[in-house]
Every structure is written in structure tokens, then in C-alpha cells.
Design an enzyme around this catalytic site. Structure first.
Site, short mmCIF file in Angstrom:
data_model
loop_
_atom_site.label_atom_id
_atom_site.label_comp_id
_atom_site.label_asym_id
_atom_site.label_seq_id
_atom_site.Cartn_x
_atom_site.Cartn_y
_atom_site.Cartn_z
N HIS A 69 11.88 0.09 4.78
CA HIS A 69 10.72 0.91 4.46
C HIS A 69 11.19 2.36 4.34
O HIS A 69 12.20 2.74 4.95
CB HIS A 69 9.67 0.80 5.56
CG HIS A 69 8.99 -0.53 5.61
ND1 HIS A 69 7.85 -0.74 6.34
CD2 HIS A 69 9.29 -1.72 5.02
CE1 HIS A 69 7.47 -2.00 6.21
NE2 HIS A 69 8.34 -2.62 5.42
N GLU A 71 10.28 5.09 5.67
CA GLU A 71 10.44 5.79 6.95
C GLU A 71 11.75 5.43 7.62
O GLU A 71 12.50 6.30 8.09
CB GLU A 71 9.30 5.44 7.92
CG GLU A 71 7.92 5.77 7.43
CD GLU A 71 7.23 4.59 6.78
OE1 GLU A 71 7.81 3.95 5.87
OE2 GLU A 71 6.08 4.31 7.15
N CYS A 99 3.63 1.46 9.46
CA CYS A 99 3.34 0.13 10.00
C CYS A 99 3.87 0.06 11.44
O CYS A 99 4.54 0.99 11.90
CB CYS A 99 3.99 -0.94 9.12
SG CYS A 99 5.80 -1.01 9.27
N CYS A 102 7.66 0.72 11.69
CA CYS A 102 8.05 2.11 11.41
C CYS A 102 7.65 3.05 12.53
O CYS A 102 8.43 3.92 12.91
CB CYS A 102 7.47 2.54 10.07
SG CYS A 102 8.25 1.67 8.68
#
Length: 169
Positions: A69, A71, A99, A102
Site C-alpha cells: 500500500h 503508506e 486500513c 497501514c
């Protein structure tokens, strides 16, 4: 995508509304890069003072890595750049609410502040579905501010998924 130099047109700090919009626009540009690569359009920028430490876009599809992701990729790059696994005093700008995975990485990295654009009604972990950023069990508190350029971030995601659904028909 790493820049540790002072950005010439950067705002003087990274804590005000205008500053947040400046850095969120940078994250939105990264989201556009993700979309161009066939990824869900999410971008992230880690900032310390007026310096962009790391920037990334979503890449789980292309990298065959479910943890890639925006992040997490930005945190990994920042760790390499700063030669540290803790990132105190930093702000992470991300176009979509983090999420659970993350926000866990953000907390473990000791990021001071997270600023996100669009809320995530399916897996958002900063208040939309879960409030993991505020879980009392954590020994680090991250300041979270959502809704910065939310309409722009939401529009990108809506258009992306609308186009994907049309392509499947």
C-alpha cells in the site's frame, strides 16, 4: 521517488490547513501515477518539516505484494532514507484513510501525524470502520486529521472503480 531536499515552493511548515492541502496535492499526483500503472489510485507522502522524505503510490498489483500500500511503501523508503525504523516528528499525507495494516505500521513507526483525504467506509481504520489510531492499548498516539481535499480524492477513487466495473461488463 525520494526527495530529501527542501522543496522550493513548499509551505513554511507542515501543520496548517494550507500546508496540508499543499502536501495532499502531492499525494494526489502520486495517486494519478498509481492509476496510470493500473493500481488503485492512492498516494502517500512522508514529510519532516519542509522536506519530503519519501513518496509512494499503491503498488500491490504490480509488485505482487499485498502489503505494498502507498503508506507502507512510503514508510519503507523513509526508513531507508533516514536510516531509522522510527520516524518521530513526521507527517504522513495519504489520499485514502489508512486500513488496519497501514495504521499499524504508522503507529509502529512512531509517525507523529497522519492527514488523509477520502474516508474509507469499507476498511478505514481511523474512524470510518475501526478506530485503531485511538486504541488505548497502543503505546504511541498518532494525531489524525481526515477530509483534506476529500472530494478530489473520493472522485479519483469513484471514477477508477466505475471504469473498472464498466470494463468487466
Amino acid at each position: 521517488m525520494t526527495r530529501t531536499d527542501l522543496l522550493p515552493d513548499a509551505p513554511p511548515t507542515d501543520t496548517g490547513d494550507a500546508d496540508d492541502r499543499f502536501w495532499m496535492r502531492r499525494a494526489l499526483a502520486l495517486a494519478d501515477e498509481a492509476e496510470a500503472a493500473g493500481e488503485v489510485p492512492v498516494g502517500a507522502v512522508l514529510v519532516q518539516g519542509r522536506c519530503e522524505v519519501a513518496a509512494a503510490c499503491n503498488q500491490p498489483i504490480g509488485s505482487h505484494d499485498p502489503t505494498a500500500h502507498a503508506e507502507v511503501v512510503a514508510l519503507r523508503e523513509a526508513g531507508r532514507v533516514l536510516q531509522a525504523y522510527r520516524l518521530p516528528g513526521t507527517t504522513l499525507y495519504v489520499t485514502l484513510e489508512p486500513c488496519p495494516m497501514c495504521i499499524g505500521a504508522i503507529i509502529h513507526a512512531r509517525v507523529a501525524r497522519v492527514v488523509f483525504g477520502a474516508s474509507d467506509p469499507k476498511t478505514g481504520a481511523c474512524g470510518s470502520v475501526f478506530a485503531l489510531d485511538r486504541a488505548p492499548e497502543h503505546n504511541h498516539r498518532v494525531e489524525v486529521h481526515g477530509g483534506v481535499l476529500a472530494e478530489e480524492a473520493s472522485d479519483r477513487l469513484r471514477q477508477f472503480f466505475r471504469a473498472r466495473r464498466r470494463a468487466r461488463r
